[in-house]
Design a protein around this motif. Sequence first.
Motif, PDB file in Angstrom:
ATOM      1  N   THR A  20       1.019  -1.232   0.119  1.00  0.00           N
ATOM      2  CA  THR A  20      -0.153   0.018  -0.018  1.00  0.00           C
ATOM      3  C   THR A  20       0.669   1.161  -0.343  1.00  0.00           C
ATOM      4  N   ILE A  21       2.043   1.681   0.786  1.00  0.00           N
ATOM      5  CA  ILE A  21       2.845   2.434   1.372  1.00  0.00           C
ATOM      6  C   ILE A  21       3.632   2.636  -0.236  1.00  0.00           C
ATOM      7  N   ILE A  22       4.196   1.375  -1.173  1.00  0.00           N
ATOM      8  CA  ILE A  22       4.925   1.712  -2.130  1.00  0.00           C
ATOM      9  C   ILE A  22       3.433   2.113  -3.287  1.00  0.00           C
ATOM     10  N   THR A  23       2.780   2.180  -3.111  1.00  0.00           N
ATOM     11  CA  THR A  23       1.721   1.979  -4.265  1.00  0.00           C
ATOM     12  C   THR A  23       1.331   3.729  -4.158  1.00  0.00           C
ATOM     13  N   LEU A  24       0.904   4.368  -3.084  1.00  0.00           N
ATOM     14  CA  LEU A  24       0.878   5.753  -2.521  1.00  0.00           C
ATOM     15  C   LEU A  24       1.617   6.683  -3.397  1.00  0.00           C
ATOM     16  N   LEU A  25       2.795   5.767  -3.118  1.00  0.00           N
ATOM     17  CA  LEU A  25       4.754   6.451  -2.367  1.00  0.00           C
ATOM     18  C   LEU A  25       4.836   7.132  -4.598  1.00  0.00           C
ATOM     19  N   SER A  26       4.473   6.036  -5.178  1.00  0.00           N
ATOM     20  CA  SER A  26       4.843   5.790  -6.870  1.00  0.00           C
ATOM     21  C   SER A  26       3.237   6.989  -7.361  1.00  0.00           C
ATOM     22  N   LEU A  27       2.687   6.650  -6.823  1.00  0.00           N
ATOM     23  CA  LEU A  27       1.208   7.629  -7.408  1.00  0.00           C
ATOM     24  C   LEU A  27       2.467   9.154  -6.675  1.00  0.00           C
ATOM     25  N   ALA A  28       2.742   9.359  -6.140  1.00  0.00           N
ATOM     26  CA  ALA A  28       3.335  11.329  -5.220  1.00  0.00           C
ATOM     27  C   ALA A  28       4.088  11.190  -6.284  1.00  0.00           C
ATOM     28  N   THR A  29       4.462  10.574  -6.304  1.00  0.00           N
ATOM     29  CA  THR A  29       6.029  10.541  -6.691  1.00  0.00           C
ATOM     30  C   THR A  29       5.788  10.938  -9.002  1.00  0.00           C
ATOM     31  N   THR A  30       4.513  10.081  -9.058  1.00  0.00           N
ATOM     32  CA  THR A  30       4.313  10.048 -11.365  1.00  0.00           C
ATOM     33  C   THR A  30       4.172  11.629 -10.593  1.00  0.00           C
ATOM     34  N   THR A  31       2.872  12.315  -9.855  1.00  0.00           N
ATOM     35  CA  THR A  31       1.974  13.522  -9.854  1.00  0.00           C
ATOM     36  C   THR A  31       2.692  14.519  -9.633  1.00  0.00           C
ATOM     37  N   TYR A  32       3.973  14.268  -8.913  1.00  0.00           N
ATOM     38  CA  TYR A  32       5.841  15.525  -8.736  1.00  0.00           C
ATOM     39  C   TYR A  32       6.039  15.426 -10.410  1.00  0.00           C
ATOM     40  N   LEU A  33       6.438  14.188 -10.423  1.00  0.00           N
ATOM     41  CA  LEU A  33       6.807  14.623 -11.871  1.00  0.00           C
ATOM     42  C   LEU A  33       5.970  15.285 -13.340  1.00  0.00           C
ATOM     43  N   LEU A  34       4.762  15.273 -13.243  1.00  0.00           N
ATOM     44  CA  LEU A  34       3.660  14.901 -14.136  1.00  0.00           C
ATOM     45  C   LEU A  34       3.568  17.338 -14.048  1.00  0.00           C
ATOM     46  N   LEU A  35       3.141  17.322 -12.642  1.00  0.00           N
ATOM     47  CA  LEU A  35       3.112  18.591 -12.880  1.00  0.00           C
ATOM     48  C   LEU A  35       4.164  19.818 -12.926  1.00  0.00           C
ATOM     49  N   ASN A  36       5.776  19.004 -12.987  1.00  0.00           N
ATOM     50  CA  ASN A  36       7.115  19.994 -12.332  1.00  0.00           C
ATOM     51  C   ASN A  36       8.055  19.408 -14.157  1.00  0.00           C
ATOM     52  N   ARG A  37       6.352  19.233 -15.049  1.00  0.00           N
ATOM     53  CA  ARG A  37       7.437  19.047 -16.469  1.00  0.00           C
ATOM     54  C   ARG A  37       7.437  20.454 -17.342  1.00  0.00           C
TER      55      ARG A  37
END
Length: 261
Positions: free
Chosen positions: A244-261
């Motif tokens: 669960t934690i890895i899934t949440l972290l992956s989601l947070a990382t993906t969201t961060y990278l998309l917002l900072n493109r």
Amino acid sequence: MNKYNIFLLVFISVFFTSCIPTKDLIYLQENKNKDNNKAVEAITDKPYRLQVNDLLNVTIKAMDPKLVEIFNSTIGSAVNNEQAIYFNGYVVDDHGNIRLPVLGEINVLGHTFEEVRIKVEKKLLEEYFNKEAGIFVNVRLGGFRYTVNGEVSSSGTKVLYQDRVNIMEAIANSGDIEITGNRKDVVVIRRFPQGNQTYHIDLTDSNAVNSPAYQLQPNDYIYVKPLKQKTWGTGRTGIESLSTIITLLSLATTTYLLLNR
């Protein structure tokens, strides 16, 4: 580097707080400081006293069975049939009475099974039979009923055909407490003529056997609360929590990278 350390610290903290420790799952744990050579203490259970809506099975026997046929229902031929017990048993009414064939109403509220047996037997010998008839009276509950709800595998109203039931037997008969169930604070609600009494019992402690809620009474209601881990939704085991934690972290990382493109 500081950000990495903070991230690692948060990750470890969330991982361990989301897991359910083994000590919260083991029943009746012995205290390490307890003296194992302590003398065994006698347990004195108070006899159950009948209440309104209790269902009784009253059977009357004699040397000549034909003499007591009128007193007995057909329940004896289908004692394992719960429906037959319900329709042929004797319910304690709102006035605390049961109504037996020929004998009429007999007050049983607040009496033990033995006291009711003596009362019925005495009335039979005084009004209908002599000692030579060999009258034998048996009084039992028409099944030990209790209700269990919450974090158990099988909730609902259960019926056991035995005189005594403890909370461990009741929970085992309900498929045991789920991993997400709080074994340290199980609630038992017990009905008395004057009202309801609520008990809290810690089933992980060996001293639970001394609690007034350990030995159940008919019509008790058992509620098993959920642990906080279920509310958090992080998983019941370490692997589930980690996923669960890895899934949440992956989601947070993906969201961060998309917002900072």
